[in-house]
Scaffold this motif. Structure first.
Motif, PDB file in Angstrom:
ATOM      1  N   ALA A   1       0.817  -1.214   0.000  1.00  7.76           N
ATOM      2  CA  ALA A   1       0.000   0.000   0.000  1.00  7.76           C
ATOM      3  C   ALA A   1       0.850   1.263   0.000  1.00  7.76           C
ATOM      4  N   LEU A   2       2.148   1.120   0.196  1.00  7.78           N
ATOM      5  CA  LEU A   2       3.039   2.287   0.136  1.00  7.78           C
ATOM      6  C   LEU A   2       3.017   2.950  -1.231  1.00  7.78           C
ATOM      7  N   ASP A   3       2.581   2.218  -2.252  1.00  4.80           N
ATOM      8  CA  ASP A   3       2.487   2.808  -3.588  1.00  4.80           C
ATOM      9  C   ASP A   3       1.528   3.999  -3.616  1.00  4.80           C
ATOM     10  N   ASP A   4       0.663   4.092  -2.610  1.00  2.00           N
ATOM     11  CA  ASP A   4      -0.306   5.187  -2.541  1.00  2.00           C
ATOM     12  C   ASP A   4       0.253   6.419  -1.833  1.00  2.00           C
ATOM     13  N   TYR A   5       1.509   6.344  -1.402  1.00  3.24           N
ATOM     14  CA  TYR A   5       2.130   7.445  -0.662  1.00  3.24           C
ATOM     15  C   TYR A   5       3.396   7.922  -1.373  1.00  3.24           C
ATOM     16  N   ASP A   6       3.860   9.088  -0.952  1.00  5.03           N
ATOM     17  CA  ASP A   6       5.106   9.640  -1.496  1.00  5.03           C
ATOM     18  C   ASP A   6       6.265   9.555  -0.521  1.00  5.03           C
ATOM     19  N   GLY A   7       5.973   9.324   0.766  1.00  6.31           N
ATOM     20  CA  GLY A   7       7.029   9.256   1.763  1.00  6.31           C
ATOM     21  C   GLY A   7       6.519   8.643   3.051  1.00  6.31           C
ATOM     22  N   LEU A   8       7.460   8.265   3.911  1.00  2.21           N
ATOM     23  CA  LEU A   8       7.154   7.579   5.167  1.00  2.21           C
ATOM     24  C   LEU A   8       7.896   8.267   6.304  1.00  2.21           C
ATOM     25  N   ILE A   9       7.178   8.541   7.395  1.00  2.18           N
ATOM     26  CA  ILE A   9       7.785   9.075   8.617  1.00  2.18           C
ATOM     27  C   ILE A   9       7.422   8.149   9.770  1.00  2.18           C
ATOM     28  N   MET A  10       8.426   7.698  10.525  1.00  2.00           N
ATOM     29  CA  MET A  10       8.218   6.817  11.673  1.00  2.00           C
ATOM     30  C   MET A  10       8.737   7.527  12.917  1.00  2.00           C
ATOM     31  N   LEU A  11       7.873   7.669  13.911  1.00  2.00           N
ATOM     32  CA  LEU A  11       8.198   8.433  15.109  1.00  2.00           C
ATOM     33  C   LEU A  11       8.773   7.552  16.209  1.00  2.00           C
ATOM     34  N   GLY A  12       9.004   8.158  17.374  1.00  2.00           N
ATOM     35  CA  GLY A  12       9.678   7.465  18.470  1.00  2.00           C
ATOM     36  C   GLY A  12       8.748   6.637  19.334  1.00  2.00           C
ATOM     37  N   GLY A  13       9.319   6.052  20.391  1.00  2.00           N
ATOM     38  CA  GLY A  13       8.547   5.222  21.313  1.00  2.00           C
ATOM     39  C   GLY A  13       9.479   4.452  22.226  1.00  2.00           C
ATOM     40  N   GLY A  14       8.950   4.014  23.341  1.00  2.00           N
ATOM     41  CA  GLY A  14       9.783   3.346  24.340  1.00  2.00           C
ATOM     42  C   GLY A  14       9.949   1.864  24.109  1.00  2.00           C
ATOM     43  N   TYR A  15      10.321   1.479  22.902  1.00  3.53           N
ATOM     44  CA  TYR A  15      10.517   0.069  22.557  1.00  3.53           C
ATOM     45  C   TYR A  15      11.830  -0.089  21.823  1.00  3.53           C
ATOM     46  N   MET A  16      12.336  -1.315  21.826  1.00  4.70           N
ATOM     47  CA  MET A  16      13.423  -1.668  20.930  1.00  4.70           C
ATOM     48  C   MET A  16      12.813  -2.015  19.568  1.00  4.70           C
ATOM     49  N   PRO A  17      13.544  -1.841  18.473  1.00  2.00           N
ATOM     50  CA  PRO A  17      12.946  -2.056  17.152  1.00  2.00           C
ATOM     51  C   PRO A  17      12.479  -3.471  16.878  1.00  2.00           C
ATOM     52  N   ASP A  18      13.006  -4.456  17.610  1.00  2.00           N
ATOM     53  CA  ASP A  18      12.582  -5.846  17.401  1.00  2.00           C
ATOM     54  C   ASP A  18      11.699  -6.352  18.544  1.00  2.00           C
ATOM     55  N   GLU A  19      11.189  -5.435  19.350  1.00  2.00           N
ATOM     56  CA  GLU A  19      10.411  -5.829  20.523  1.00  2.00           C
ATOM     57  C   GLU A  19       8.938  -6.043  20.146  1.00  2.00           C
ATOM     58  N   THR A  20       8.713  -6.999  19.280  1.00  2.00           N
ATOM     59  CA  THR A  20       7.369  -7.227  18.739  1.00  2.00           C
ATOM     60  C   THR A  20       6.442  -7.926  19.742  1.00  2.00           C
ATOM     61  N   ASP A  21       6.993  -8.435  20.839  1.00  2.00           N
ATOM     62  CA  ASP A  21       6.126  -9.018  21.862  1.00  2.00           C
ATOM     63  C   ASP A  21       5.348  -7.922  22.587  1.00  2.00           C
ATOM     64  N   ARG A  22       5.976  -6.778  22.800  1.00  5.18           N
ATOM     65  CA  ARG A  22       5.317  -5.641  23.460  1.00  5.18           C
ATOM     66  C   ARG A  22       4.624  -4.736  22.446  1.00  5.18           C
ATOM     67  N   ALA A  23       5.163  -4.652  21.273  1.00  5.79           N
ATOM     68  CA  ALA A  23       4.627  -3.768  20.229  1.00  5.79           C
ATOM     69  C   ALA A  23       4.512  -4.559  18.928  1.00  5.79           C
ATOM     70  N   PRO A  24       3.497  -5.402  18.786  1.00  9.21           N
ATOM     71  CA  PRO A  24       3.411  -6.314  17.635  1.00  9.21           C
ATOM     72  C   PRO A  24       3.357  -5.614  16.282  1.00  9.21           C
ATOM     73  N   TRP A  25       2.898  -4.365  16.237  1.00  8.40           N
ATOM     74  CA  TRP A  25       2.826  -3.644  14.959  1.00  8.40           C
ATOM     75  C   TRP A  25       4.197  -3.329  14.382  1.00  8.40           C
ATOM     76  N   LEU A  26       5.249  -3.433  15.203  1.00  7.42           N
ATOM     77  CA  LEU A  26       6.590  -3.116  14.717  1.00  7.42           C
ATOM     78  C   LEU A  26       7.028  -4.050  13.591  1.00  7.42           C
ATOM     79  N   SER A  27       6.490  -5.261  13.560  1.00  2.00           N
ATOM     80  CA  SER A  27       6.843  -6.174  12.467  1.00  2.00           C
ATOM     81  C   SER A  27       6.309  -5.641  11.140  1.00  2.00           C
ATOM     82  N   THR A  28       5.088  -5.129  11.133  1.00  2.00           N
ATOM     83  CA  THR A  28       4.526  -4.517   9.921  1.00  2.00           C
ATOM     84  C   THR A  28       5.264  -3.232   9.573  1.00  2.00           C
ATOM     85  N   GLU A  29       5.591  -2.452  10.593  1.00  2.00           N
ATOM     86  CA  GLU A  29       6.328  -1.210  10.364  1.00  2.00           C
ATOM     87  C   GLU A  29       7.689  -1.494   9.720  1.00  2.00           C
ATOM     88  N   ALA A  30       8.340  -2.555  10.185  1.00  2.01           N
ATOM     89  CA  ALA A  30       9.625  -2.938   9.599  1.00  2.01           C
ATOM     90  C   ALA A  30       9.462  -3.316   8.129  1.00  2.01           C
TER      91      ALA A  30
END
Length: 252
Positions: free
Chosen positions: A44-73
């Motif tokens: 679905a990124l084809d419908d956009y021109d750019g991507l911005i990802m903000l901060g948060g109190g997680y490690m980038p691979d901490e998908t047990d606490r933040a499961p959406w990070l796998s999709t974000e990756a």
């Protein structure tokens, strides 16, 4: 109209100044909140021109606490593969670093809080985004985790006294440890006792914010404007369905 996908990873790390600047630049933005609103599928990124990802109190691979990070990756990987401009802030920048093979570690080194002096590298002067910054500026920091190594294909763009990897670029992806979207208003909401436990005094941080805030906001806007110029330039070639000159070899 330019269209950005903006991902919020933590309710305490919102778009801040970016919201006002996107509106003033007539940029349409799709704001998605991790864990609350579903993130788009990578295609679905084809419908956009750019991507911005903000901060948060997680490690980038901490998908047990933040499961959406796998999709974000996966979204970030798709942007890297298609040369779509992306900008990752704090956790967002760490996510990009993790994807490209960098080393991101939790609770490592000195914590950074409040307005912190940032020094750009010599390579930043030739960068289409970071060349908008002076050699030294100040941005809000709020982290105890950090990037400790980047792969050779990444270019270091900025450092601070306590943190070497403050900003980097790989292809059309930029990552920062600092928060160009944040201001004194963020510091006002911070817990004084938690700051004290990390070795910071809230009143001192607020005093520094009053001194450095106006120049920081000017430089943050210049940084975002430069990124937006890359987004629009890249989008122009995408919509023409023509390969942009000079892009060969940047796909990953």
């Amino acid at each position: 109209m330019t269209r950005l996908l903006v991902i919020v990873n933590d309710i305490e790390s919102q778009p801040g100044q970016l919201t006002r600047w996107m509106i003033s630049e007539n940029v349409e933005f799709d704001l998605r909140i991790g864990g609350v609103s579903a993130l788009p599928a990578p295609e679905a990124l084809d419908d956009y021109d750019g991507l911005i990802m903000l901060g948060g109190g997680y490690m980038p691979d901490e998908t047990d606490r933040a499961p959406w990070l796998s999709t974000e990756a996966e979204l970030s990987k798709r942007a890297l593969a298609t040369d779509m401009p992306q900008f990752g802030i704090c956790l967002g920048g760490q996510l990009i670093a993790h994807i490209i093979g960098g080393d991101v570690r939790a609770q490592t080194g000195e914590p950074e809080k409040g307005y912190t002096w940032i020094d750009t590298t010599a390579e930043a002067a030739a960068d289409p985004v970071f060349s908008a910054l002076p050699q030294r500026t100040s941005f809000v920091e709020s982290h105890v985790d950090r990037i400790v190594a980047l792969p050779p294909e990444a270019t270091l763009l900025a450092s601070s006294q306590a943190c070497e990897f403050q900003a980097f670029r790989v292809g059309n992806a930029w990552g920062t440890q600092f928060h160009p979207e944040s201001t004194r208003e963020n510091i006002l909401r911070w817990d004084a006792d938690k700051l004290q436990n990390l070795g910071f005094n809230k009143e001192t941080l607020l005093k520094e914010a009053a001194e450095r805030g106006p120049d920081s906001e000017r430089d943050a806007k210049a940084l975002f404007t430069a990124f937006l110029a890359v987004v629009r330039d890249t989008g122009m070639w995408k919509h023409r369905d023509v390969k942009k000159p000079g892009c060969e070899g940047t796909r990953m």
